[in-house]
Design an enzyme around this catalytic site. Structure first.
Site, mmCIF file in Angstrom:
data_model
loop_
_atom_site.group_PDB
_atom_site.id
_atom_site.type_symbol
_atom_site.label_atom_id
_atom_site.label_comp_id
_atom_site.label_asym_id
_atom_site.label_seq_id
_atom_site.Cartn_x
_atom_site.Cartn_y
_atom_site.Cartn_z
ATOM 1 N N THR A 86 7.975 29.218 60.497
ATOM 2 C CA THR A 86 6.539 28.915 60.542
ATOM 3 C C THR A 86 6.390 27.391 60.687
ATOM 4 O O THR A 86 5.968 26.707 59.757
ATOM 5 C CB THR A 86 5.841 29.400 59.248
ATOM 6 N N LYS A 205 4.381 28.406 46.390
ATOM 7 C CA LYS A 205 5.389 27.798 47.263
ATOM 8 C C LYS A 205 4.918 26.439 47.781
ATOM 9 O O LYS A 205 5.646 25.452 47.757
ATOM 10 C CB LYS A 205 5.685 28.763 48.427
ATOM 11 N N ASN A 209 6.564 22.721 47.015
ATOM 12 C CA ASN A 209 7.123 21.799 48.015
ATOM 13 C C ASN A 209 6.338 20.488 48.090
ATOM 14 O O ASN A 209 6.920 19.423 48.261
ATOM 15 C CB ASN A 209 7.186 22.477 49.383
ATOM 16 N N ASN A 220 10.525 6.597 45.294
ATOM 17 C CA ASN A 220 10.786 5.537 46.271
ATOM 18 C C ASN A 220 9.781 4.387 46.158
ATOM 19 O O ASN A 220 10.136 3.225 46.355
ATOM 20 C CB ASN A 220 10.798 6.115 47.694
ATOM 21 N N TYR A 252 -0.304 16.849 32.234
ATOM 22 C CA TYR A 252 -0.962 16.230 33.394
ATOM 23 C C TYR A 252 -0.856 17.090 34.654
ATOM 24 O O TYR A 252 -1.055 16.586 35.751
ATOM 25 C CB TYR A 252 -0.374 14.833 33.689
ATOM 26 N N GLY A 260 -9.120 9.157 33.583
ATOM 27 C CA GLY A 260 -9.785 7.891 33.305
ATOM 28 C C GLY A 260 -9.135 7.276 32.092
ATOM 29 O O GLY A 260 -7.956 7.500 31.829
ATOM 30 N N CYS A 263 -5.888 3.295 30.223
ATOM 31 C CA CYS A 263 -4.520 3.011 30.690
ATOM 32 C C CYS A 263 -4.223 3.457 32.124
ATOM 33 O O CYS A 263 -3.746 2.664 32.925
ATOM 34 C CB CYS A 263 -3.508 3.668 29.756
ATOM 35 N N LYS A 319 -11.795 11.745 27.811
ATOM 36 C CA LYS A 319 -11.190 13.062 27.596
ATOM 37 C C LYS A 319 -11.636 13.566 26.235
ATOM 38 O O LYS A 319 -12.235 12.809 25.456
ATOM 39 C CB LYS A 319 -9.665 13.014 27.707
ATOM 40 N N ARG A 326 -13.987 3.995 28.061
ATOM 41 C CA ARG A 326 -13.528 3.074 29.109
ATOM 42 C C ARG A 326 -13.037 3.848 30.340
ATOM 43 O O ARG A 326 -12.220 4.752 30.231
ATOM 44 C CB ARG A 326 -12.411 2.181 28.569
HETATM 45 N N1 NAD Z 1 15.086 26.638 55.523
HETATM 46 C C1 NAD Z 1 14.780 26.587 54.242
HETATM 47 O O1 NAD Z 1 15.458 25.924 53.442
HETATM 48 C C2 NAD Z 1 13.637 27.375 53.711
HETATM 49 C C3 NAD Z 1 13.514 27.549 52.329
HETATM 50 C C4 NAD Z 1 12.441 28.294 51.844
HETATM 51 C C5 NAD Z 1 11.498 28.815 52.725
HETATM 52 N N2 NAD Z 1 11.642 28.597 54.058
HETATM 53 C C6 NAD Z 1 10.658 29.207 54.940
HETATM 54 O O2 NAD Z 1 11.224 30.410 55.452
HETATM 55 C C7 NAD Z 1 10.837 30.628 56.805
HETATM 56 C C8 NAD Z 1 12.051 30.711 57.684
HETATM 57 O O3 NAD Z 1 12.698 29.481 57.674
HETATM 58 P P1 NAD Z 1 14.140 29.277 58.314
HETATM 59 O O4 NAD Z 1 14.539 27.870 58.010
HETATM 60 O O5 NAD Z 1 15.035 30.390 57.902
HETATM 61 O O6 NAD Z 1 13.795 29.426 59.871
HETATM 62 P P2 NAD Z 1 14.808 29.433 61.110
HETATM 63 O O7 NAD Z 1 14.150 28.770 62.233
HETATM 64 O O8 NAD Z 1 16.148 28.941 60.668
HETATM 65 O O9 NAD Z 1 14.998 30.986 61.419
HETATM 66 C C9 NAD Z 1 14.002 31.799 61.916
HETATM 67 C C10 NAD Z 1 14.670 32.894 62.731
HETATM 68 O O10 NAD Z 1 13.675 33.829 63.097
HETATM 69 C C11 NAD Z 1 14.007 34.313 64.390
HETATM 70 N N3 NAD Z 1 12.821 34.943 64.964
HETATM 71 C C12 NAD Z 1 11.716 34.369 65.473
HETATM 72 N N4 NAD Z 1 10.843 35.306 65.896
HETATM 73 C C13 NAD Z 1 11.419 36.501 65.638
HETATM 74 C C14 NAD Z 1 11.012 37.839 65.850
HETATM 75 N N5 NAD Z 1 9.844 38.150 66.409
HETATM 76 N N6 NAD Z 1 11.852 38.833 65.476
HETATM 77 C C15 NAD Z 1 13.053 38.540 64.937
HETATM 78 N N7 NAD Z 1 13.490 37.275 64.712
HETATM 79 C C16 NAD Z 1 12.677 36.268 65.066
HETATM 80 C C17 NAD Z 1 14.512 33.088 65.114
HETATM 81 O O11 NAD Z 1 15.288 33.420 66.257
HETATM 82 C C18 NAD Z 1 15.336 32.420 64.009
HETATM 83 O O12 NAD Z 1 16.677 32.844 64.032
HETATM 84 C C19 NAD Z 1 9.889 29.481 57.132
HETATM 85 O O13 NAD Z 1 8.577 29.868 56.871
HETATM 86 C C20 NAD Z 1 10.298 28.395 56.172
HETATM 87 O O14 NAD Z 1 9.234 27.497 55.905
HETATM 88 C C21 NAD Z 1 12.690 27.909 54.571
#
Ligand code: NAD
Length: 431
Positions: A86, A205, A209, A220, A252, A260, A263, A319, A326
């Site tokens: 995605t 999720k 992230n 950083n 927090y 506010g 501090c 609070k 203040r």
């Molecule tokens: N990579 C990570 O560390 C991680 C961790 C947690 C969540 N996510 C989430 O999980 C999801 C997948 O991430 P990823 O890194 O595994 O993606 P990726 O790009 O590595 O893999 C996606 C796979 O889906 C396949 N694909 C696409 N359309 C398809 C379809 N219609 N039918 C079958 N296969 C199809 C692609 O060919 C590809 O191999 C994303 O939403 C990502 O944000 C990723």
């Protein structure tokens, strides 16, 4: 359990291997025939420690099979995970093309097979996109799909360990049947399982992230201020992290009103000033103050949107359980309302007591005498107000709110509704 996993990238390949090695029968599906071939040869389509061994074992045990044919997988499976990518579009929105295509293919295959299935979105998506997936299934596989969310929290590089020992497992589902099935899938995991509505599950999720990203940026920026001054940023952050009472804790992190007090705003400003003297850009730190101002502005706009003019404010100090005014965001909100001609009455027993005992008299008389004149000695005296803004839940306030006929905006996000008023909750995410 018989499971299909659509998308064999980082998430799909790891999930396939781990679920197969936990004893499930797994069909992995990908549109990329190369990935399918590699997995069927018992190798890993991605670089991930321990994954090739797991795939090889699962293949030789006959529990993992990859295919480009989605129907072949769905013919057997009872649970279908969707783990396609995605990615971002240039404007930042999620490009749902892969996900929607996968949902259409799953729906069409299920309709042809006349097969019901629990479909679980494992990909990271916002609730609006999940809703669209629901519409896709409702139109091409009506009554056949129960759609759930089960966001993935693995990190590349430690993916297998993270999959097997996640911080928690989040199940987003509306039905007991799907919950039971997913609970039994994760029965061997020791991590806590939380069951939420799909919309909340998906947002856990994103909150996670965004928080991780913010932590990196924060560390950083602290380092950027430390280093030119010859301060060891590593030592600072190491000790910072050892405080699990206030720093690395729930503190927090509860949505509510703006911060506010004497501090937090002052010290953030001091860091920003230090950055300025070193020609440093500190956009995260700068953003903290403007983000805080936005909380006050949103509250003001909510009041405006009600059209009510006679406002009762409950809470004025920065609070609860203090008389300290203040940099109170409630003072700021009150000033803004007065400036726009609203009629204001304010109840805050701590501030009244402080004025009476003389503790905070100097500040009140010098800085907010005009607000003090609007204060009432009991919450009952807000009875004539059309709208109540709840900043603090003093003893007895909730009982009064139950019977009061005024609309209520709860700035603390504690009360979701009132008996007679507008249902408002500050900081409800609108996505
Ligand atoms: N990579 C990570 O560390 C991680 C961790 C947690 C969540 N996510 C989430 O999980 C999801 C997948 O991430 P990823 O890194 O595994 O993606 P990726 O790009 O590595 O893999 C996606 C796979 O889906 C396949 N694909 C696409 N359309 C398809 C379809 N219609 N039918 C079958 N296969 C199809 C692609 O060919 C590809 O191999 C994303 O939403 C990502 O944000 C990723």
């Amino acid at each position: 359990m018989k499971i299909s996993i659509v998308g064999l990238g980082y998430v799909g390949a790891v999930s396939s291997a781990c679920l197969a090695s936990a004893g499930h029968r797994v069909w992995g599906v990908d549109i990329n025939p190369e990935k399918v071939r590699i997995i069927n040869e018992g190798a890993s389509p991605i670089v991930e420690s321990g994954l090739a061994e797991k795939i090889a074992q699962a293949r030789s045990a006959g529990r993992l099979q990859a295919t480009v044919d989605i129907a072949e997988a769905l013919r057997e499976s009872e649970l279908c995970f969707v783990a396609v990518a995605t990615p971002s579009r240039p404007n930042g929105e999620i490009d749902p093309a892969h996900l929607f295509r996968a949902c259409k293919q799953i729906g069409t295959a299920l309709a042809t097979l006349r097969r019901k299935q629990i479909v679980v979105i494992r990909s990271s998506v916002l609730p609006s996109i999940f809703d669209e997936c629901r519409r896709i299934f409702a139109s091409n596989a009506p009554g056949l799909v129960e759609l759930c969310a089960n966001p993935e929290f693995l990190r590349e590089g430690t993916a297998i360990l993270d999959f097997e020992e996640p911080p928690f497992t989040i199940l987003g589902t509306d039905t007991a049947a799907a919950e039971d099935m997913l609970r039994s899938l994760y029965a061997d995991q020791t991590a806590p399982i939380f069951v939420l509505k799909p919309r909340e599950a998906l947002m856990v999720k994103y909150a996670s992230n965004a928080f991780h990203a913010m932590k990196v940026a924060f560390a950083n920026e602290i380092a950027a201020v430390c280093q030119p001054a010859g301060v060891d940023a590593d030592a600072v952050m190491n000790i910072f992290c050892s405080d699990t009472k206030l720093n690395i804790s729930r503190r927090y992190l509860k949505p509510g009103f703006a911060f506010g007090g004497s501090c937090l705003p002052k010290d953030v400003r001091a860091i920003l000033y230090a950055g300025k003297t070193m020609d440093l850009q500190l956009p995260l730190m700068a953003g903290i103050l403007s983000s805080n101002e936005e909380v006050i502005e949103r509250a003001f706009q909510k009041v405006r949107a009600t059209g009510k003019r006679r406002i009762g404010m409950i809470g004025l100090s920065f609070k609860s359980n203090t008389d300290d005014l203040r940099e109170s965001p409630f003072v700021e909100l009150a000033e803004r309302l007065l400036g726009k001609g609203y009629e204001l009455s304010i109840y805050d027993p701590n501030v009244i007591a402080a004025r009476l005992t003389g503790a905070n008299k100097e500040y009140i008389d010098a800085v907010i005498p005009h607000l003090f004149r609007l204060m009432v000695p009991s919450v009952e005296e807000l009875a004539n107000c059309e709208l109540l803004l709840v900043g603090h839940h003093f003893d007895g306030v909730d009982a009064v709110l139950e019977t009061n006929r005024a609309s209520v905006i709860d700035l603390t996000a504690r009360r979701a509704a009132t008996s007679a008023g507008v249902v408002e909750q500050e900081l409800v995410l609108e996505i």
